[in-house]
Design an enzyme around this catalytic site. Sequence first.
Site, PDB file in Angstrom:
ATOM      1  N   TYR A 157      -8.412  15.472  -8.006  1.00 26.59           N
ATOM      2  CA  TYR A 157      -7.521  14.491  -8.635  1.00 26.59           C
ATOM      3  C   TYR A 157      -6.308  15.196  -9.255  1.00 26.59           C
ATOM      4  O   TYR A 157      -5.158  14.834  -8.997  1.00 26.59           O
ATOM      5  CB  TYR A 157      -8.304  13.708  -9.704  1.00 26.59           C
ATOM      6  CG  TYR A 157      -7.454  12.837 -10.597  1.00 26.59           C
ATOM      7  CD1 TYR A 157      -6.862  11.668 -10.123  1.00 26.59           C
ATOM      8  CD2 TYR A 157      -7.244  13.177 -11.944  1.00 26.59           C
ATOM      9  CE1 TYR A 157      -6.089  10.863 -10.955  1.00 26.59           C
ATOM     10  CE2 TYR A 157      -6.483  12.383 -12.773  1.00 26.59           C
ATOM     11  CZ  TYR A 157      -5.908  11.223 -12.277  1.00 26.59           C
ATOM     12  OH  TYR A 157      -5.139  10.437 -13.114  1.00 26.59           O
ATOM     13  N   ASP A 197       0.868  -1.171   0.000  1.00 25.73           N
ATOM     14  CA  ASP A 197       0.000   0.000   0.000  1.00 25.73           C
ATOM     15  C   ASP A 197       0.909   1.226   0.000  1.00 25.73           C
ATOM     16  O   ASP A 197       1.660   1.444   0.967  1.00 25.73           O
ATOM     17  CB  ASP A 197      -0.893  -0.032   1.251  1.00 25.73           C
ATOM     18  CG  ASP A 197      -1.923   1.094   1.253  1.00 25.73           C
ATOM     19  OD1 ASP A 197      -1.655   2.155   0.647  1.00 25.73           O
ATOM     20  OD2 ASP A 197      -2.992   0.915   1.860  1.00 25.73           O
ATOM     21  N   LYS A 207      -2.275  14.983  -8.101  1.00 30.82           N
ATOM     22  CA  LYS A 207      -1.238  14.516  -9.033  1.00 30.82           C
ATOM     23  C   LYS A 207      -0.190  15.625  -9.268  1.00 30.82           C
ATOM     24  O   LYS A 207       1.008  15.345  -9.379  1.00 30.82           O
ATOM     25  CB  LYS A 207      -1.851  14.070 -10.366  1.00 30.82           C
ATOM     26  CG  LYS A 207      -2.778  12.863 -10.279  1.00 30.82           C
ATOM     27  CD  LYS A 207      -2.078  11.538  -9.992  1.00 30.82           C
ATOM     28  CE  LYS A 207      -1.390  10.950 -11.180  1.00 30.82           C
ATOM     29  NZ  LYS A 207      -0.942   9.546 -10.946  1.00 30.82           N
ATOM     30  N   ALA A 237      -2.416   4.750  -8.258  1.00 32.68           N
ATOM     31  CA  ALA A 237      -3.083   6.020  -7.946  1.00 32.68           C
ATOM     32  C   ALA A 237      -4.555   5.760  -7.670  1.00 32.68           C
ATOM     33  O   ALA A 237      -5.092   4.705  -8.036  1.00 32.68           O
ATOM     34  CB  ALA A 237      -2.953   6.986  -9.130  1.00 32.68           C
ATOM     35  N   TYR A 238      -5.178   6.725  -7.014  1.00 33.11           N
ATOM     36  CA  TYR A 238      -6.638   6.722  -6.881  1.00 33.11           C
ATOM     37  C   TYR A 238      -7.132   7.493  -8.101  1.00 33.11           C
ATOM     38  O   TYR A 238      -7.016   8.723  -8.153  1.00 33.11           O
ATOM     39  CB  TYR A 238      -7.016   7.390  -5.564  1.00 33.11           C
ATOM     40  CG  TYR A 238      -8.499   7.459  -5.262  1.00 33.11           C
ATOM     41  CD1 TYR A 238      -9.401   6.514  -5.770  1.00 33.11           C
ATOM     42  CD2 TYR A 238      -9.008   8.457  -4.440  1.00 33.11           C
ATOM     43  CE1 TYR A 238     -10.748   6.579  -5.487  1.00 33.11           C
ATOM     44  CE2 TYR A 238     -10.365   8.526  -4.138  1.00 33.11           C
ATOM     45  CZ  TYR A 238     -11.224   7.587  -4.668  1.00 33.11           C
ATOM     46  OH  TYR A 238     -12.569   7.663  -4.380  1.00 33.11           O
TER      47      TYR A 238
END
Length: 280
Positions: free
Chosen positions: A123, A34, A127, A58-59
């Site tokens: 998001y 994780d 990033k 990534a989420y």
Amino acid sequence: MRILIFGATGMLGKALMSRWKDDEVAGLGSAQADIRVAEQVESAIHKSRPDWTVLLAAYTDVDGCELNPTLAAAVNAQGALNVARAAASAGSRLIFVSTDYVFDGKKNSAYEIGDERDPINVYGRTKAEAEEKITSILADCCIVRTSWLFGPDGKCFPDTILKLAATRPEIDVVNDQRGCPTYTFDLADAIVKLCRKEGRGIVHCTNRGDCSWFDFATEIVRLAGAHVLVRPTTSEKFVRPAERPKNSVLSSASLTEHGIEMRPWQETLPDYLRERTQAA
Ligand SMILES: NC(=O)c1ccc[n+]([C@@H]2O[C@H](COP(=O)([O-])OP(=O)(O)OC[C@H]3O[C@@H](n4cnc5c(N)ncnc54)[C@H](OP(=O)(O)O)[C@@H]3O)[C@@H](O)[C@H]2O)c1
């Protein structure tokens, strides 16, 4: 070379695992490490001692990130920082896959690598933060920005369109957002080449050409021979939790500078449709 991939169980990860030949490649999903947990990342990198660490994990649910910014920050920003720190301490080079959504979409032409990051959703912000943090730790890292990813092994736009086309006579698709559709297998090949070429800095890596989501859907439906009417609509009529940039077209100049060419997105769709049928 020894390669360690975080995010190997995702849509791009599966393509990369299947395409990367002639090197010693290990791939991890969240069950193995994780990335939010620094010790798990350190242990994985120190055990594998990779020449290159490739961070895809990534989420990626853009609306999910907007609704759960804490999780988005933990995975996309802190997780990336954990991987960069561990890679630096193990002497590994790093490729980080980032996104067109680091831009606000207000530019009237394609985004170049030197354009300022100005994300408009959670998001994109997480990033963009990852890009900055990684670069501050590993000055020679390679940041691969890509966009509008699709492939046979994941939830993606063409899959959604084809599923809708099978059940509805008409579908409305937004025509006021432009970007560059990118086939996971083509991006995987480009990532392998970038490693072999000792790539560094930011590289915009997409299939050639750009379109709106409406254009993309129209071409998918045409090639698949689906009997459905695709109608253009606007972002205002199709409200979602996260705002999307109106223009996130990425210039291919940086990819060309690395001596890499990617084919036009239209040419990838027959491959996608064939792979999707085989995977079903
Ligand atoms: N999809 C797009 O349109 C798009 C566009 C631009 C850029 N990108 C970037 O491209 C990369 C790959 O995207 P994708 O669409 O292939 O992603 P995806 O299919 O959603 O896969 C996400 C991957 O991240 C892993 N992951 C998620 N949370 C994790 C955690 N806490 N610890 C470790 N691993 C975790 C998942 O592992 P498990 O499945 O094992 O949980 C999975 O392997 C991402 O960095 C994304 O930001 C994607």
